[in-house]
Design an enzyme around this catalytic site. Structure first.
Site, mmCIF file in Angstrom:
data_model
loop_
_atom_site.group_PDB
_atom_site.id
_atom_site.type_symbol
_atom_site.label_atom_id
_atom_site.label_comp_id
_atom_site.label_asym_id
_atom_site.label_seq_id
_atom_site.Cartn_x
_atom_site.Cartn_y
_atom_site.Cartn_z
ATOM 1 N N ILE A 218 0.834 -1.197 0.000
ATOM 2 C CA ILE A 218 0.000 0.000 0.000
ATOM 3 C C ILE A 218 0.871 1.251 0.000
ATOM 4 O O ILE A 218 0.393 2.342 0.243
ATOM 5 C CB ILE A 218 -0.942 -0.019 1.232
ATOM 6 N N CYS B 117 -15.738 19.091 7.866
ATOM 7 C CA CYS B 117 -17.162 18.749 8.068
ATOM 8 C C CYS B 117 -17.342 17.929 9.346
ATOM 9 O O CYS B 117 -18.465 17.664 9.765
ATOM 10 C CB CYS B 117 -17.708 17.979 6.866
ATOM 11 N N HIS C 264 -4.572 -4.190 -2.227
ATOM 12 C CA HIS C 264 -4.980 -3.714 -0.903
ATOM 13 C C HIS C 264 -5.059 -2.190 -0.804
ATOM 14 O O HIS C 264 -5.043 -1.640 0.286
ATOM 15 C CB HIS C 264 -4.036 -4.284 0.166
HETATM 16 P P1 NAD Z 1 4.495 -10.771 4.922
HETATM 17 O O1 NAD Z 1 5.070 -9.853 5.943
HETATM 18 O O2 NAD Z 1 3.489 -11.755 5.359
HETATM 19 O O3 NAD Z 1 5.679 -11.586 4.238
HETATM 20 C C1 NAD Z 1 6.817 -10.948 3.716
HETATM 21 C C2 NAD Z 1 7.686 -12.032 3.085
HETATM 22 O O4 NAD Z 1 8.714 -11.389 2.370
HETATM 23 C C3 NAD Z 1 8.323 -12.973 4.082
HETATM 24 O O5 NAD Z 1 8.177 -14.300 3.613
HETATM 25 C C4 NAD Z 1 9.808 -12.535 4.098
HETATM 26 O O6 NAD Z 1 10.686 -13.619 4.282
HETATM 27 C C5 NAD Z 1 9.949 -12.000 2.698
HETATM 28 N N1 NAD Z 1 10.954 -10.958 2.557
HETATM 29 C C6 NAD Z 1 11.227 -9.915 3.393
HETATM 30 N N2 NAD Z 1 12.161 -9.122 2.865
HETATM 31 C C7 NAD Z 1 12.506 -9.670 1.670
HETATM 32 C C8 NAD Z 1 13.424 -9.328 0.651
HETATM 33 N N3 NAD Z 1 14.200 -8.241 0.742
HETATM 34 N N4 NAD Z 1 13.516 -10.131 -0.445
HETATM 35 C C9 NAD Z 1 12.750 -11.263 -0.556
HETATM 36 N N5 NAD Z 1 11.865 -11.643 0.384
HETATM 37 C C10 NAD Z 1 11.742 -10.846 1.478
HETATM 38 O O7 NAD Z 1 3.971 -9.853 3.736
HETATM 39 P P2 NAD Z 1 2.780 -10.089 2.704
HETATM 40 O O8 NAD Z 1 2.806 -11.487 2.197
HETATM 41 O O9 NAD Z 1 2.815 -8.969 1.758
HETATM 42 O O10 NAD Z 1 1.460 -9.946 3.584
HETATM 43 C C11 NAD Z 1 1.330 -8.921 4.552
HETATM 44 C C12 NAD Z 1 0.199 -7.926 4.348
HETATM 45 O O11 NAD Z 1 0.562 -6.691 4.957
HETATM 46 C C13 NAD Z 1 -0.070 -7.573 2.926
HETATM 47 O O12 NAD Z 1 -1.423 -7.382 2.786
HETATM 48 C C14 NAD Z 1 0.651 -6.236 2.720
HETATM 49 O O13 NAD Z 1 -0.109 -5.374 1.912
HETATM 50 C C15 NAD Z 1 0.652 -5.611 4.074
HETATM 51 N N6 NAD Z 1 1.894 -4.830 4.315
HETATM 52 C C16 NAD Z 1 2.282 -3.909 3.372
HETATM 53 C C17 NAD Z 1 3.454 -3.198 3.550
HETATM 54 C C18 NAD Z 1 3.855 -2.193 2.481
HETATM 55 O O14 NAD Z 1 2.991 -1.630 1.814
HETATM 56 N N7 NAD Z 1 5.158 -1.973 2.284
HETATM 57 C C19 NAD Z 1 4.251 -3.405 4.677
HETATM 58 C C20 NAD Z 1 3.810 -4.341 5.646
HETATM 59 C C21 NAD Z 1 2.625 -5.064 5.432
#
Ligand code: NAD
Length: 241
Positions: free
Chosen positions: A106, A153, A122
């Site tokens: 997001i 508002c 999302h």
């Molecule tokens: P998650 O946190 O569940 O999983 C992240 C995965 O990425 C893990 O398996 C981890 O090992 C891996 N990872 C971390 N850094 C990495 C890298 N540099 N290279 C390769 N792999 C890496 O995240 P998800 O599956 O996206 O689900 C979490 C939910 O939370 C989603 O809906 C997401 O939108 C939201 N979220 C978004 C943000 C953002 O917008 N940046 C941040 C946190 C959570």
């Protein structure tokens, strides 16, 4: 042939690449993920992130929601810039090889890197609206607010993000299914593939070149033609365009 060479060959031979990613794509930009080793799940909070970022929690405890949201999502995102992964994906699109980035993120970093067709499953923290009058606003409505952001508002602002307990946008679902089902190469990276329905969209892929690039193992590794355990920015940074 090593895994990078195989990935390079797949990319060279493809013209309808789709990238499907999650929070791990932005960790190299300094934004914490949820389930990775340094993720928000490992911080000590009264509630876990999924509870705080849920529809019912937002409505019943907006002050606690916004405290977490400001500290852990808005401010880190404001301080972040696209990393190599975001940039390489934008370049692949510009080269006419990648048709869509489907993201669970997001943070808007794909667009900041230059990607055009970004399907935000999302939503985005950059879009906000007043729950009373519908007035739309950018991120500054939230980032500059002290406490719960309100429009004049009297209505409360909410981010145009899909909170837990809320359905995904139908138009984005349709476009995602279309892009993935027509892809000749599906690269999945930086996602634990545990958040549904988002992760379920991978099942629409009809090709035989599913690539998973992730630090931890995922439930789709066994279905992948290629798995690379590594940092996505470092891996994609080795690809020659
Ligand atoms: P998650 O946190 O569940 O999983 C992240 C995965 O990425 C893990 O398996 C981890 O090992 C891996 N990872 C971390 N850094 C990495 C890298 N540099 N290279 C390769 N792999 C890496 O995240 P998800 O599956 O996206 O689900 C979490 C939910 O939370 C989603 O809906 C997401 O939108 C939201 N979220 C978004 C943000 C953002 O917008 N940046 C941040 C946190 C959570």
């Amino acid at each position: 042939m090593d895994t990078i060479q195989t990935l390079q060959q797949y990319i060279d031979q493809s013209s309808r690449i789709v990238f499907f990613g999650g929070a791990g794509v932005s960790t190299e930009s300094g934004i914490k993920d949820f389930r990775g080793v340094d993720g928000l799940y490992h911080l000590k909070y009264k509630y876990n992130p999924e509870t705080i970022l849920s529809h019912s929690f937002f409505l019943s405890r907006p002050d606690e929601f916004y405290e977490f949201y400001q500290d852990k999502i808005v401010q880190p995102t404001l301080a972040a810039a696209p990393n190599t992964a975001h940039r390489v994906l934008a370049q692949l699109e510009q080269a006419g090889k990648l048709t869509a980035v489907v993201t669970q993120n997001i943070d808007g970093l794909h667009q900041m890197a230059g990607s055009q067709n970004v399907l935000e499953l999302h939503g985005s923290i950059h879009r906000n609206y007043c729950m009373q009058c519908g007035q739309k606003y950018g991120l500054d409505a939230v980032s500059n607010a002290d406490g719960v952001p309100r429009y004049h508002c009297g209505g409360m602002f909410r981010p145009d993000v899909v909170l837990y307990e809320e359905p995904l946008d139908e138009t984005i679902i349709t476009k995602t299914v279309q892009a993935i089902s027509q892809a000749d190469l599906l690269i999945v990276g930086g996602t634990s593939l545990t958040v549904y329905p988002a992760a379920g969209f991978l099942d629409f892929y009809q090709g035989n070149r599913l690539v998973v690039i992730n630090l931890d193992n995922t439930s789709y590794d066994s279905k992948a033609a290629l798995t690379i355990n590594g940092k996505i920015g470092e891996v994609l940074g080795k690809i020659k365009l």
